[in-house]
Design an enzyme around this catalytic site. Structure first.
Site, PDB file in Angstrom:
ATOM      1  N   CYS A   1     -11.951   5.487  -7.225  1.00 53.12           N
ATOM      2  CA  CYS A   1     -12.774   5.308  -6.019  1.00 53.12           C
ATOM      3  C   CYS A   1     -13.734   6.463  -5.789  1.00 53.12           C
ATOM      4  CB  CYS A   1     -11.899   5.162  -4.786  1.00 53.12           C
ATOM      5  SG  CYS A   1     -10.154   5.151  -5.038  1.00 53.12           S
TER       6      CYS A   1
ATOM      7  N   ASP B   1      -4.689   5.924  -1.857  1.00 52.96           N
ATOM      8  CA  ASP B   1      -3.473   5.175  -1.557  1.00 52.96           C
ATOM      9  C   ASP B   1      -2.829   4.550  -2.788  1.00 52.96           C
ATOM     10  OD1 ASP B   1      -4.113   5.910   0.957  1.00 52.96           O
ATOM     11  OD2 ASP B   1      -4.383   3.903   1.760  1.00 52.96           O
TER      12      ASP B   1
ATOM     13  N   CYS C   1     -12.826   5.892  -0.645  1.00 47.12           N
ATOM     14  CA  CYS C   1     -11.414   5.546  -0.572  1.00 47.12           C
ATOM     15  C   CYS C   1     -11.021   5.214   0.866  1.00 47.12           C
ATOM     16  CB  CYS C   1     -10.583   6.703  -1.107  1.00 47.12           C
ATOM     17  SG  CYS C   1      -9.083   6.159  -1.933  1.00 47.12           S
ATOM     18  N   ASP C   2      -9.878   4.569   1.020  1.00 50.74           N
ATOM     19  CA  ASP C   2      -9.512   3.930   2.285  1.00 50.74           C
ATOM     20  C   ASP C   2      -9.717   4.805   3.524  1.00 50.74           C
ATOM     21  OD1 ASP C   2      -8.762   1.988   0.546  1.00 50.74           O
ATOM     22  OD2 ASP C   2      -6.668   1.902   1.139  1.00 50.74           O
ATOM     23  N   LYS C   3      -9.169   6.022   3.516  1.00 49.53           N
ATOM     24  CA  LYS C   3      -9.232   6.853   4.722  1.00 49.53           C
ATOM     25  C   LYS C   3     -10.509   7.671   4.802  1.00 49.53           C
ATOM     26  CE  LYS C   3      -5.326   5.082   5.359  1.00 49.53           C
ATOM     27  NZ  LYS C   3      -5.318   4.387   4.069  1.00 49.53           N
TER      28      LYS C   3
ATOM     29  N   CYS D   1     -10.788  -0.244  -4.765  1.00 50.94           N
ATOM     30  CA  CYS D   1     -10.038  -1.472  -5.032  1.00 50.94           C
ATOM     31  C   CYS D   1     -10.867  -2.708  -4.680  1.00 50.94           C
ATOM     32  CB  CYS D   1      -8.740  -1.463  -4.245  1.00 50.94           C
ATOM     33  SG  CYS D   1      -7.647  -0.095  -4.664  1.00 50.94           S
TER      34      CYS D   1
ATOM     35  N   GLU E   1       1.956   3.213   4.291  1.00 53.76           N
ATOM     36  CA  GLU E   1       1.735   1.819   3.924  1.00 53.76           C
ATOM     37  C   GLU E   1       2.919   1.331   3.098  1.00 53.76           C
ATOM     38  OE1 GLU E   1      -2.006   1.530   1.911  1.00 53.76           O
ATOM     39  OE2 GLU E   1      -3.155   1.734   3.760  1.00 53.76           O
TER      40      GLU E   1
ATOM     41  N   SER F   1      -0.989  -1.885   3.352  1.00 56.04           N
ATOM     42  CA  SER F   1      -2.217  -1.814   2.572  1.00 56.04           C
ATOM     43  C   SER F   1      -3.093  -3.004   2.928  1.00 56.04           C
ATOM     44  CB  SER F   1      -1.876  -1.849   1.083  1.00 56.04           C
ATOM     45  OG  SER F   1      -3.005  -2.166   0.307  1.00 56.04           O
TER      46      SER F   1
END
Length: 572
Positions: free
Chosen positions: A54, A86, A127-129, A199, A449, A475
């Site tokens: 990512c 993650d 990335c996610d956060k 992702c 998660e 997630s």
């Protein structure tokens, strides 16, 4: 060429006047010219690192953003911040670092901007956060800012089908159930992630990328192209130019991020069957500027929004398929024409949402996005819940679910590892409600998660035969009857911490309720007997987070936010 009045910009504190000669000497030491020193200083921050795909392309994109800033007569100053990825942190103690990293990202970018008095900001995250963390900083500082997503990964191919990393997590469950051989699992893991990028399904990163466009902080279309595509660099260049336009025109993040634009953001999460984490991050962004927009406010939007994008994990398609039909603007155009978006919200282009989408067309010759009058379902892909088991709310992703009600006996675990081991050994029955508690923001600490556990259940073929509830998170890749963010959390004495094996739990995602078949008197008696477990993290970052973090309902935030603000950085 625009001439900027440095007397009104933060960088005047480090570049202007005889008393700043020592400061300027540092800039000369880095090869800057006098002209560059006296131009606006623009922080170009990315979450580049070698932790995961990512982030690996973000430095390249930052160079393009710097070129855009330079073209528009600004002086870019590049820096990086952390990420916790993650997919690698999942399923072990490392996941406790994930949500905490959102705060560290926001705080570290704030400190760099403040310490060096930068006038504007381009933030690139993958990335996610890192996406919500970057957007939180933008509205916190309120200097002209443009967000850019680093881009999605290309889909893998396995046995003739597109696959993502979630298929690998579910493959572990299939392997433990004897439905996949070790050789097949090894083959799948080798092809699931074929490029750089985040992702590929409508998991948290792509959900928040959609939010960045819908809320107005990113250029229209910038969320779409996969990470390896050269067009990402073009968007980065344009983002660098756009931030200089915002600086010239006085457009700041708090002009853009309003209650209406946050409602637009919640709308696109629901319409795309996006990650339940969106209901954690939107309240956190709102908190930065003192807007009340908690879980229940978000859930109201989810309930009235049609689910129209057939995306994984609940659907068939991946983010690249959205890009191929025209990107996020196409989804927004469908929602706008259907009356589900506030059309007058200003964006970083200086234009409104409606003006940005004026020339966007929707083609019915595709199956990724449906018209609002023929949705996949009439209500959003994510639903809020409330009841005597969740007085402060909970959340479930219903995208792809056939059954929206579930009743069964509780099977309780006090950490994810114990639950995962039980699932691996098939120590549960069809109809059970698996309870994972003491994994909330404070109790974890870090609100982990649960993808390893939920994916294992789905891989074992029981995704619709058992339910799972937790005060932790899921997630964006989780599917099945999985309820997260249950509040108050167990560590605070919430009802989820009072459950015992066999208690009957009823979940109704249609009505938006979650209850345990216990009287108020019985819950009160159990509360009197309950003793909070001691948190083993008594030093370091996890300890600090546990002392400061608030409830998931309000975004699991760690500071008083915009309501307590006396002076904003942009005005120093």
């Amino acid at each position: 060429m625009t001439k900027f009045d440095k007397s009104k910009l933060p960088s005047r504190h480090v570049t202007e006047g005889p008393e700043r000669a020592p400061h300027r000497s540092y800039y000369y030491a880095m090869g800057m010219t006098e002209e560059q020193i006296h131009q606006p200083l623009v922080g170009v921050v990315s979450c580049w690192n070698e932790a995961a795909p990512c982030n690996i392309d973000l430095m390249r994109q930052a160079q393009a953003a710097k070129r855009g800033v330079t073209k528009a007569h600004g002086t870019p100053r590049e820096f990086c911040t952390i990420t916790v990825t993650d997919g690698i942190a999942m399923g072990h103690q490392g996941m406790k670092s994930s949500l905490i990293s959102r705060e560290v990202i926001a705080d570290s970018v704030e400190l760099t901007m403040r310490g060096h008095c930068y006038d504007a900001m381009v933030g690139i995250a993958g990335c996610d956060k890192s996406l919500p963390g970057m957007m939180m900083t933008m509205v916190r500082l309120n200097v002209p800012s443009v967000f850019m997503y680093g881009g999605t990964i290309l889909p893998g191919r396995y046995k003739g089908k597109d696959v993502t990393v979630v298929d690998v997590f579910e493959g572990v469950g299939k392997y433990t159930a004897g439905k996949m051989t070790e050789e097949e699992l090894c083959e799948l893991e080798g092809v699931a992630c074929p490029s750089s990028g985040s992702c590929g399904g409508q998991f948290t990163a792509n959900t928040m990328a959609c939010v960045s466009e819908a809320v107005g902080l990113a250029l229209p279309g910038s969320a779409g192209a996969p990470a390896p595509y050269e067009s990402r660099d073009e968007y980065a260049d344009l983002s660098g130019q756009a931030v200089m336009d915002c600086l010239r025109d006085g457009i700041r993040p708090r002009d853009i991020v309003t209650r209406k634009s946050l409602e637009n953001a919640a709308t696109i999460i629901a319409a795309t069957g996006g990650s339940t984490n969106g209901a954690l991050h939107l309240p956190a962004i709102a908190h930065e500027i003192g807007i009340d927009f908690d879980l229940f406010e978000v859930a109201k939007i989810f309930r009235k929004t049609p689910y129209i994008a057939d995306l994984k994990p609940g659907g068939k398609y991946v983010a690249k398929d959205v890009y191929d039909i025209g990107g996020v603007p196409v989804i927004m155009k469908v929602l706008l024409d259907g009356g589900f978006l506030h059309k007058d919200c200003i964006t970083v282009t200086g234009k409104t949402i409606a003006e940005n989408l004026e020339k966007v067309t929707f083609s019915s010759d595709q199956k990724v996005v449906y018209p609002v009058d023929m949705p996949l379902s009439k209500t959003g892909g994510v639903v809020g819940l409330k009841g005597n088991l969740a007085p402060d709310g909970a959340i479930v992703k219903v995208a792809g679910l056939q059954k929206l009600q579930f009743t069964g006996p509780a099977r309780c675990y006090d950490c994810e590892e114990d639950a995962f081991e039980a699932v691996k050994k098939n120590e549960y029955d069809d109809g059970d409600v698996i309870v994972i508690r003491y994994e909330g923001p404070k109790g974890g600490p870090g609100m982990r998660e649960m993808l390893s556990t939920t994916a294992a259940l789905y891989g074992q073929g029981v995704g619709d035969k058992v339910a799972l509830i937790t005060d932790g998170r899921f997630s964006g890749g989780t599917r099945g009857f999985c309820i997260g963010h249950v509040g108050p959390e167990a560590a605070e004495g919430g009802p989820i911490g009072l459950l015992r094996d066999g208690d009957i739990i009823t979940i109704d995602a249609d009505k938006g309720t979650m209850d345990v078949d216990l009287s108020e008197e019985e819950l009160e008696n159990r509360k009197k007997e309950w003793v909070a477990p001691k948190n083993p993290y008594q030093s370091g970052t996890l300890w600090k987070y546990a002392q400061q973090v608030g409830p998931a309902r309000y975004g699991a935030v760690t500071h008083p936010g915009g309501k307590a603000e006396i002076e904003c950085y942009a005005d120093v």
